[in-house]
Design a protein around this motif. Structure first.
Motif, PDB file in Angstrom:
ATOM      1  N   GLY A   1     -39.801 -29.104  25.965  1.00  0.00           N
ATOM      2  CA  GLY A   1     -39.534 -30.128  26.793  1.00  0.00           C
ATOM      3  C   GLY A   1     -39.679 -31.542  26.062  1.00  0.00           C
ATOM      4  N   ALA A   2     -40.560 -31.576  24.871  1.00  0.00           N
ATOM      5  CA  ALA A   2     -40.506 -32.835  24.265  1.00  0.00           C
ATOM      6  C   ALA A   2     -39.082 -32.969  23.531  1.00  0.00           C
ATOM      7  CB  ALA A   2     -41.524 -32.622  23.232  1.00  0.00           C
ATOM      8  N   ILE A   3     -38.512 -32.058  23.170  1.00  0.00           N
ATOM      9  CA  ILE A   3     -37.031 -32.093  22.434  1.00  0.00           C
ATOM     10  C   ILE A   3     -36.180 -32.759  23.485  1.00  0.00           C
ATOM     11  CG2 ILE A   3     -35.015 -30.958  21.553  1.00  0.00           C
ATOM     12  CD1 ILE A   3     -37.336 -28.923  20.486  1.00  0.00           C
ATOM     13  N   GLY A   4     -36.221 -32.081  24.724  1.00  0.00           N
ATOM     14  CA  GLY A   4     -35.546 -33.134  25.898  1.00  0.00           C
ATOM     15  C   GLY A   4     -34.077 -32.891  25.686  1.00  0.00           C
ATOM     16  N   ALA A   5     -33.513 -33.649  26.472  1.00  0.00           N
ATOM     17  CA  ALA A   5     -32.066 -34.060  26.775  1.00  0.00           C
ATOM     18  C   ALA A   5     -31.434 -34.442  25.535  1.00  0.00           C
ATOM     19  CB  ALA A   5     -31.764 -34.621  28.008  1.00  0.00           C
ATOM     20  N   PRO A   6     -30.232 -33.976  25.359  1.00  0.00           N
ATOM     21  CA  PRO A   6     -29.146 -33.168  26.289  1.00  0.00           C
ATOM     22  C   PRO A   6     -29.369 -31.683  25.962  1.00  0.00           C
ATOM     23  CG  PRO A   6     -28.003 -33.788  24.144  1.00  0.00           C
ATOM     24  CD  PRO A   6     -29.362 -34.353  24.064  1.00  0.00           C
ATOM     25  N   VAL A   7     -30.382 -31.188  24.940  1.00  0.00           N
ATOM     26  CA  VAL A   7     -30.585 -29.588  24.781  1.00  0.00           C
ATOM     27  C   VAL A   7     -31.228 -29.176  25.450  1.00  0.00           C
ATOM     28  CG1 VAL A   7     -31.245 -28.177  22.874  1.00  0.00           C
ATOM     29  CG2 VAL A   7     -30.145 -30.154  22.209  1.00  0.00           C
ATOM     30  N   VAL A   8     -32.210 -29.450  26.024  1.00  0.00           N
ATOM     31  CA  VAL A   8     -33.433 -28.853  26.873  1.00  0.00           C
ATOM     32  C   VAL A   8     -33.319 -29.882  28.421  1.00  0.00           C
ATOM     33  CG1 VAL A   8     -35.789 -28.099  27.297  1.00  0.00           C
ATOM     34  CG2 VAL A   8     -34.748 -28.001  24.972  1.00  0.00           C
ATOM     35  N   GLN A   9     -32.949 -29.107  29.114  1.00  0.00           N
ATOM     36  CA  GLN A   9     -32.611 -30.058  30.556  1.00  0.00           C
ATOM     37  C   GLN A   9     -33.766 -30.040  31.447  1.00  0.00           C
ATOM     38  OE1 GLN A   9     -28.990 -27.649  31.388  1.00  0.00           O
ATOM     39  NE2 GLN A   9     -27.519 -29.201  30.928  1.00  0.00           N
ATOM     40  N   ALA A  10     -34.720 -29.043  31.377  1.00  0.00           N
ATOM     41  CA  ALA A  10     -35.768 -29.011  32.281  1.00  0.00           C
ATOM     42  C   ALA A  10     -36.618 -27.954  31.934  1.00  0.00           C
ATOM     43  CB  ALA A  10     -35.310 -28.822  33.882  1.00  0.00           C
ATOM     44  N   VAL A  11     -37.797 -28.149  32.098  1.00  0.00           N
ATOM     45  CA  VAL A  11     -38.925 -26.932  31.908  1.00  0.00           C
ATOM     46  C   VAL A  11     -39.653 -26.452  33.238  1.00  0.00           C
ATOM     47  CG1 VAL A  11     -38.887 -27.580  29.526  1.00  0.00           C
ATOM     48  CG2 VAL A  11     -40.313 -28.546  31.402  1.00  0.00           C
ATOM     49  N   HIS A  12     -40.284 -25.271  33.029  1.00  0.00           N
ATOM     50  CA  HIS A  12     -40.998 -24.818  34.203  1.00  0.00           C
ATOM     51  C   HIS A  12     -42.247 -24.061  33.525  1.00  0.00           C
ATOM     52  CE1 HIS A  12     -42.746 -21.737  37.018  1.00  0.00           C
ATOM     53  NE2 HIS A  12     -42.548 -22.672  37.769  1.00  0.00           N
ATOM     54  N   PHE A  13     -43.282 -24.262  34.025  1.00  0.00           N
ATOM     55  CA  PHE A  13     -44.551 -23.623  33.468  1.00  0.00           C
ATOM     56  C   PHE A  13     -45.360 -22.884  34.537  1.00  0.00           C
ATOM     57  CE2 PHE A  13     -44.663 -27.865  31.294  1.00  0.00           C
ATOM     58  CZ  PHE A  13     -44.387 -27.417  30.042  1.00  0.00           C
ATOM     59  N   ASN A  14     -45.817 -21.590  34.388  1.00  0.00           N
ATOM     60  CA  ASN A  14     -46.580 -20.918  35.129  1.00  0.00           C
ATOM     61  C   ASN A  14     -48.052 -20.741  34.815  1.00  0.00           C
ATOM     62  OD1 ASN A  14     -45.535 -18.893  33.118  1.00  0.00           O
ATOM     63  ND2 ASN A  14     -47.138 -17.627  33.929  1.00  0.00           N
ATOM     64  N   MET A  15     -48.472 -21.779  33.794  1.00  0.00           N
ATOM     65  CA  MET A  15     -49.738 -22.063  33.527  1.00  0.00           C
ATOM     66  C   MET A  15     -49.737 -23.600  32.978  1.00  0.00           C
ATOM     67  SD  MET A  15     -52.201 -20.299  30.560  1.00  0.00           S
ATOM     68  CE  MET A  15     -51.917 -21.698  29.376  1.00  0.00           C
ATOM     69  N   PHE A  16     -50.798 -24.077  33.581  1.00  0.00           N
ATOM     70  CA  PHE A  16     -51.193 -25.663  33.150  1.00  0.00           C
ATOM     71  C   PHE A  16     -52.521 -25.823  32.638  1.00  0.00           C
ATOM     72  CE2 PHE A  16     -52.159 -29.991  33.809  1.00  0.00           C
ATOM     73  CZ  PHE A  16     -51.210 -30.769  33.201  1.00  0.00           C
TER      74      PHE A  16
END
Length: 381
Positions: free
Chosen positions: A189-204
């Motif tokens: 997620g820190a690399i981010g756009a345009p490569v990584v468009q969105a992230v989802h976590f099932n643990m925070f």
């Protein structure tokens, strides 16, 4: 297929399975626990029953055959062979998605949910919610190569995933993770756009330094304290001496089984028996994968690496979080927003634990569709 990617199916020799059964037959057992519950660890009778089934009734070849339907492949990235599964969607508009597992998990957690995500039309869903699903194995886990030098941090793994996705023809993609998958996906997620468009976590992950403003947050901090007081011994061992615990688990299949069986009891959402949530076959699939690849020590080293290097990064792309009720960390929407202002989806799911994709694949798939739908359409919950 990219010339840098080669097929690499699961095919362990019969001799390895024969050796496993012989070791199980020759096991030396400790005396029975002095309590009538799991408070001293996995109960003797329960573990003996599981291991006897492992020796006489369990079929690794059935697991192997299932894994081999997901195009198992290998590619060399940054000096290491990375193994992965890949399920392409039949839908022309499918979006690429990388799922990252944690410990004591593996790509086995994602097999059911991958089919739901790749072909929603076949499961009564909307084809607009289709994904091309990529499931890499962390370095030192499963069939991915074991690092021989330190330095394979979550950030380095994230960079390897970017290369992997590009080789598969996915220059831009979505990312999901929990447990160590959280750390890797945070770095993605820190690399981010345009490569990584969105992230989802099932643990925070939360910390005891966070302030509570209501009963739910107070309960979450009590749960975290209970984890640290009663459930985190494995963590201290693997942070401090991953090599030492590796000797015991690599030499004894009973030891490997006990090390994981306890986690299934504590971290899954069950009715009093973890085998009512994850079947014996499911548990032994994962335990066998670690045993057959002799990855007890190499997988534990991620704890040693992370304790010395990982720093959570800010994320500018859309973030989704699904809070499953029996996970180690119980995060509130408020806590997530404090760290991730780009939050577009947050939900407290009705059922599930730490291995949420494995335990509740339908609910997990629904959460990913909802989260990445918001990131695609530019709206929020």
């Amino acid at each position: 297929m990219n010339a840098l990617i080669r097929p690499h199916p699961f095919a362990f020799p019969d001799a390895a399975l024969d050796d496993l059964r012989q070791r199980l037959a020759n096991s030396r057992w400790p005396d029975r626990e002095t309590v009538d519950d799991w408070s001293q660890g996995a109960p003797l009778a329960k573990l003996q029953s599981l291991c006897e089934y492992w020796r006489t009734g369990y079929d690794w070849r059935a697991c192997e055959a299932r894994l081999n339907t997901f195009d198992p492949s290998m590619t060399h990235i940054d000096g290491l062979n990375i193994h992965f599964l890949h399920l392409r969607s039949p839908e022309p508009g499918a979006r690429p998605l990388v799922l990252t597992h944690g410990w004591p998990g593996s790509v086995l957690e994602f097999l059911d949910v991958a089919r739901l995500l790749a072909d929603p039309r076949a499961h009564g869903g909307d084809p607009k919610d289709a994904f091309h699903v990529v499931m890499p194995t962390l370095p030192g886990f499963g069939l991915s190569e074991k690092p021989t030098r330190p330095g394979w941090t979550p950030e380095r793994i994230a960079r390897a995933w970017v290369v992997l996705m590009e080789r598969l023809g996915y220059p831009a993609f979505l990312a999901q993770g929990g447990d160590w998958g959280y750390s890797v996906t945070n770095a993605l997620g820190a690399i981010g756009a345009p490569v990584v468009q969105a992230v989802h976590f099932n643990m925070f992950p939360i910390t005891e330094e966070q302030s509570a403003v209501d009963a739910a947050e107070t309960h979450a901090l009590k749960r975290l304290r209970a984890f640290k007081d009663n459930e985190s011994g494995y963590q201290a061992q693997q942070i401090q001496s991953p090599q030492t615990i590796g000797y015991a688990l690599t030499d004894s299949p009973v030891g490997q089984a006990a090390w994981f069986y306890e986690k299934y009891e504590v971290w899954t959402d069950h009715d009093g028996d973890p085998e009512h949530t994850l079947s014996r076959d499911q548990m032994l699939d994962n335990i066998s994968l670690y045993w057959l690849t002799a990855t007890a020590a190499s997988s534990a080293r991620i704890y040693w690496e992370n304790s010395r290097s990982f720093k959570e990064q800010p994320i500018a792309v859309p973030v989704g979080v699904s809070q499953f009720p029996r996970d180690i960390h119980e995060s509130s929407r408020r806590w997530v927003l404090e760290r991730y202002p780009t939050l577009v989806h947050y939900k407290q799911v009705a059922k599930g634990g730490h291995f949420s994709a494995w335990e509740q694949p339908v609910l997990f798939a629904d959460e990913l569709r909802a989260s990445f739908c918001h990131s695609r359409d530019g709206n929020r919950d």
